[in-house]
Design a protein around this motif. Sequence first.
Motif, PDB file in Angstrom:
ATOM      1  N   LEU A  10      -5.563  -2.403   7.840  1.00 56.47           N
ATOM      2  CA  LEU A  10      -5.056  -2.313   9.204  1.00 56.47           C
ATOM      3  C   LEU A  10      -5.972  -3.057  10.180  1.00 56.47           C
ATOM      4  CD1 LEU A  10      -3.977   1.429   9.170  1.00 56.47           C
ATOM      5  CD2 LEU A  10      -2.449  -0.541   9.231  1.00 56.47           C
ATOM      6  N   ASN A  11      -7.271  -2.984   9.943  1.00 53.69           N
ATOM      7  CA  ASN A  11      -8.209  -3.734  10.788  1.00 53.69           C
ATOM      8  C   ASN A  11      -7.993  -5.233  10.641  1.00 53.69           C
ATOM      9  OD1 ASN A  11      -9.431  -1.413  11.775  1.00 53.69           O
ATOM     10  ND2 ASN A  11     -11.016  -1.397  10.191  1.00 53.69           N
TER      11      ASN A  11
ATOM     12  N   TYR B 179       0.805  -1.220   0.000  1.00 52.26           N
ATOM     13  CA  TYR B 179       0.000   0.000   0.000  1.00 52.26           C
ATOM     14  C   TYR B 179       0.842   1.276   0.000  1.00 52.26           C
ATOM     15  CZ  TYR B 179      -4.020  -2.979   1.079  1.00 52.26           C
ATOM     16  OH  TYR B 179      -5.004  -3.949   1.036  1.00 52.26           O
ATOM     17  N   ASN B 180       2.171   1.115  -0.013  1.00 54.53           N
ATOM     18  CA  ASN B 180       3.081   2.256  -0.001  1.00 54.53           C
ATOM     19  C   ASN B 180       2.804   3.169   1.201  1.00 54.53           C
ATOM     20  OD1 ASN B 180       5.228   3.855  -0.899  1.00 54.53           O
ATOM     21  ND2 ASN B 180       3.906   5.122  -2.181  1.00 54.53           N
ATOM     22  N   ILE B 181       2.772   2.555   2.380  1.00 54.17           N
ATOM     23  CA  ILE B 181       2.537   3.290   3.624  1.00 54.17           C
ATOM     24  C   ILE B 181       3.628   2.936   4.630  1.00 54.17           C
ATOM     25  CG2 ILE B 181       0.037   3.436   3.309  1.00 54.17           C
ATOM     26  CD1 ILE B 181      -0.251   1.046   5.224  1.00 54.17           C
ATOM     27  N   LYS B 182       3.653   3.666   5.741  1.00 53.39           N
ATOM     28  CA  LYS B 182       4.587   3.370   6.822  1.00 53.39           C
ATOM     29  C   LYS B 182       3.804   2.858   8.026  1.00 53.39           C
ATOM     30  CE  LYS B 182       7.918   6.945   5.455  1.00 53.39           C
ATOM     31  NZ  LYS B 182       8.601   8.212   5.884  1.00 53.39           N
ATOM     32  N   ILE B 183       4.252   1.728   8.569  1.00 54.82           N
ATOM     33  CA  ILE B 183       3.603   1.144   9.742  1.00 54.82           C
ATOM     34  C   ILE B 183       4.651   0.945  10.838  1.00 54.82           C
ATOM     35  CG2 ILE B 183       2.351  -0.838  10.677  1.00 54.82           C
ATOM     36  CD1 ILE B 183       1.265  -1.371   7.890  1.00 54.82           C
ATOM     37  N   LYS B 184       4.308   1.380  12.026  1.00 52.09           N
ATOM     38  CA  LYS B 184       5.148   1.129  13.194  1.00 52.09           C
ATOM     39  C   LYS B 184       4.368   0.207  14.122  1.00 52.09           C
ATOM     40  CE  LYS B 184       7.383   3.447  17.106  1.00 52.09           C
ATOM     41  NZ  LYS B 184       7.603   4.761  17.793  1.00 52.09           N
ATOM     42  N   ALA B 185       5.001  -0.877  14.526  1.00 55.85           N
ATOM     43  CA  ALA B 185       4.320  -1.848  15.389  1.00 55.85           C
ATOM     44  C   ALA B 185       5.128  -2.097  16.651  1.00 55.85           C
ATOM     45  CB  ALA B 185       4.111  -3.159  14.639  1.00 55.85           C
ATOM     46  N   ASP B 186       4.426  -2.248  17.765  1.00 58.94           N
ATOM     47  CA  ASP B 186       5.095  -2.612  19.014  1.00 58.94           C
ATOM     48  C   ASP B 186       5.804  -3.951  18.838  1.00 58.94           C
ATOM     49  OD1 ASP B 186       4.103  -0.385  20.297  1.00 58.94           O
ATOM     50  OD2 ASP B 186       2.318  -1.416  21.051  1.00 58.94           O
ATOM     51  N   GLU B 187       7.018  -4.040  19.355  1.00 59.23           N
ATOM     52  CA  GLU B 187       7.767  -5.292  19.246  1.00 59.23           C
ATOM     53  C   GLU B 187       7.033  -6.454  19.904  1.00 59.23           C
ATOM     54  OE1 GLU B 187      11.791  -5.126  20.435  1.00 59.23           O
ATOM     55  OE2 GLU B 187      12.337  -3.490  19.065  1.00 59.23           O
ATOM     56  N   THR B 188       6.199  -6.142  20.878  1.00 57.04           N
ATOM     57  CA  THR B 188       5.487  -7.194  21.612  1.00 57.04           C
ATOM     58  C   THR B 188       4.478  -7.943  20.755  1.00 57.04           C
ATOM     59  OG1 THR B 188       3.898  -5.538  22.359  1.00 57.04           O
ATOM     60  CG2 THR B 188       5.739  -6.046  23.828  1.00 57.04           C
ATOM     61  N   ILE B 189       4.100  -7.381  19.611  1.00 64.08           N
ATOM     62  CA  ILE B 189       3.092  -8.048  18.771  1.00 64.08           C
ATOM     63  C   ILE B 189       3.676  -8.667  17.515  1.00 64.08           C
ATOM     64  CG2 ILE B 189       1.299  -6.484  19.618  1.00 64.08           C
ATOM     65  CD1 ILE B 189       1.377  -5.139  16.839  1.00 64.08           C
ATOM     66  N   LEU B 190       4.958  -8.478  17.272  1.00 64.40           N
ATOM     67  CA  LEU B 190       5.540  -8.947  16.010  1.00 64.40           C
ATOM     68  C   LEU B 190       5.520 -10.467  15.869  1.00 64.40           C
ATOM     69  CD1 LEU B 190       8.558  -6.514  15.545  1.00 64.40           C
ATOM     70  CD2 LEU B 190       6.318  -6.456  14.430  1.00 64.40           C
TER      71      LEU B 190
ATOM     72  N   VAL C 167      -2.955   6.946  14.100  1.00 63.12           N
ATOM     73  CA  VAL C 167      -2.152   7.640  13.095  1.00 63.12           C
ATOM     74  C   VAL C 167      -1.308   8.706  13.778  1.00 63.12           C
ATOM     75  CG1 VAL C 167      -2.176   8.980  10.957  1.00 63.12           C
ATOM     76  CG2 VAL C 167      -3.950   7.262  11.364  1.00 63.12           C
ATOM     77  N   GLU C 168       0.005   8.670  13.500  1.00 63.18           N
ATOM     78  CA  GLU C 168       0.914   9.697  14.001  1.00 63.18           C
ATOM     79  C   GLU C 168       1.629  10.307  12.805  1.00 63.18           C
ATOM     80  OE1 GLU C 168       3.531   8.091  16.910  1.00 63.18           O
ATOM     81  OE2 GLU C 168       1.917   7.453  18.280  1.00 63.18           O
ATOM     82  N   GLY C 169       1.164  11.459  12.355  1.00 63.09           N
ATOM     83  CA  GLY C 169       1.725  12.069  11.153  1.00 63.09           C
ATOM     84  C   GLY C 169       1.377  11.228   9.942  1.00 63.09           C
ATOM     85  N   ASP C 170       2.399  10.738   9.253  1.00 63.37           N
ATOM     86  CA  ASP C 170       2.159   9.871   8.090  1.00 63.37           C
ATOM     87  C   ASP C 170       2.447   8.405   8.419  1.00 63.37           C
ATOM     88  OD1 ASP C 170       4.888  10.066   8.346  1.00 63.37           O
ATOM     89  OD2 ASP C 170       5.292  10.378   6.208  1.00 63.37           O
ATOM     90  N   VAL C 171       2.489   8.076   9.713  1.00 64.25           N
ATOM     91  CA  VAL C 171       2.800   6.713  10.148  1.00 64.25           C
ATOM     92  C   VAL C 171       1.579   6.097  10.847  1.00 64.25           C
ATOM     93  CG1 VAL C 171       4.285   5.276  11.580  1.00 64.25           C
ATOM     94  CG2 VAL C 171       5.233   7.293  10.431  1.00 64.25           C
ATOM     95  N   PHE C 172       1.252   4.867  10.459  1.00 63.26           N
ATOM     96  CA  PHE C 172       0.199   4.114  11.139  1.00 63.26           C
ATOM     97  C   PHE C 172       0.846   3.282  12.244  1.00 63.26           C
ATOM     98  CE2 PHE C 172      -1.390   4.913   6.872  1.00 63.26           C
ATOM     99  CZ  PHE C 172      -2.675   5.365   7.111  1.00 63.26           C
ATOM    100  N   VAL C 173       0.326   3.413  13.465  1.00 66.73           N
ATOM    101  CA  VAL C 173       0.910   2.740  14.621  1.00 66.73           C
ATOM    102  C   VAL C 173      -0.041   1.652  15.102  1.00 66.73           C
ATOM    103  CG1 VAL C 173       1.788   3.018  16.965  1.00 66.73           C
ATOM    104  CG2 VAL C 173       2.094   4.859  15.285  1.00 66.73           C
ATOM    105  N   ILE C 174       0.468   0.411  15.169  1.00 69.71           N
ATOM    106  CA  ILE C 174      -0.336  -0.719  15.624  1.00 69.71           C
ATOM    107  C   ILE C 174       0.192  -1.165  16.988  1.00 69.71           C
ATOM    108  CG2 ILE C 174      -1.110  -3.068  15.143  1.00 69.71           C
ATOM    109  CD1 ILE C 174      -0.645  -2.540  12.198  1.00 69.71           C
ATOM    110  N   SER C 175      -0.729  -1.347  17.930  1.00 68.76           N
ATOM    111  CA  SER C 175      -0.330  -1.764  19.265  1.00 68.76           C
ATOM    112  C   SER C 175      -1.260  -2.848  19.771  1.00 68.76           C
ATOM    113  CB  SER C 175      -0.350  -0.573  20.234  1.00 68.76           C
ATOM    114  OG  SER C 175      -1.644   0.009  20.288  1.00 68.76           O
ATOM    115  N   GLY C 176      -0.869  -3.502  20.870  1.00 68.50           N
ATOM    116  CA  GLY C 176      -1.676  -4.545  21.457  1.00 68.50           C
ATOM    117  C   GLY C 176      -2.932  -3.975  22.093  1.00 68.50           C
ATOM    118  N   GLY C 177      -3.931  -4.817  22.276  1.00 70.42           N
ATOM    119  CA  GLY C 177      -5.216  -4.358  22.781  1.00 70.42           C
ATOM    120  C   GLY C 177      -5.150  -3.752  24.170  1.00 70.42           C
ATOM    121  N   GLY C 178      -4.141  -4.142  24.963  1.00 66.26           N
ATOM    122  CA  GLY C 178      -4.050  -3.652  26.338  1.00 66.26           C
ATOM    123  C   GLY C 178      -3.312  -2.345  26.475  1.00 66.26           C
ATOM    124  N   GLN C 179      -2.874  -1.786  25.334  1.00 71.84           N
ATOM    125  CA  GLN C 179      -2.057  -0.586  25.412  1.00 71.84           C
ATOM    126  C   GLN C 179      -2.847   0.655  25.014  1.00 71.84           C
ATOM    127  OE1 GLN C 179       1.780  -1.011  23.551  1.00 71.84           O
ATOM    128  NE2 GLN C 179       1.816  -3.188  23.920  1.00 71.84           N
TER     129      GLN C 179
END
Length: 204
Positions: free
Chosen positions: A179-180, A149-160, A192-204
């Motif tokens: 993303l869903n 999709y030519n996007i930037k995604i940042k993910a918590d290391e805990t979910i990788l 969304v943080e700027g042009d970055v999509f941030v994925i985190s665990g449900g408890g965060q």
Amino acid sequence: DHSQIELNENSTLSYTYDGDTRKVVLSGEAFFDVEKDPKHPFVIETGEVQTRVVGTSFNIRAYPDEAKVKVSVKTGRVEVQKREEVLQKKGLPLVLSPGNSAIYENENATLEKAQDVATEDVDSWQQGTLVFSSGVTLSEVIPAVEKFYNIKIKADETILNVTISGARFSREMSVQDALNLIKDPFGGKWTVEGDVFVISGGGQ
């Protein structure tokens, strides 16, 4: 020699003849449909992995910024081996048949057979879809979705290391729906943080 190669985006290929061997070096992803010629084997080098064929069709994903090299076979037979073993003439290659895959892990330098894939999904990216088999981790899914999709995604290391039970993405699917599809299996969330999509665990 009538062999055909389809390159995915952000991929490069160089070609040389090495004696009787047809040799290419791939960076990125490509689908190969190799003309059968037993006298002139076809060799693909991707970092520390060498793939050797006579006549077959298969896909290789080997982006430099990803942690794995993946080889998947659509037709024929493919031999996959560490380049170091080939150069030292030791060890035996993994032999892959239609539907078989192999993955080389850059971090620990291991090459193993992976979960089988449907042959029609081996080159799904050419039809504008991105398909993952059951059991794949988010560490493999997220970089592929970023490129798709030519996007930037940042993910918590805990979910990788979270595994999903398979997923199919398409060009027609919105980024939000994609993303869903990533976060729903483990109850996560995305922001969304700027042009970055941030994925985190449900408890965060």
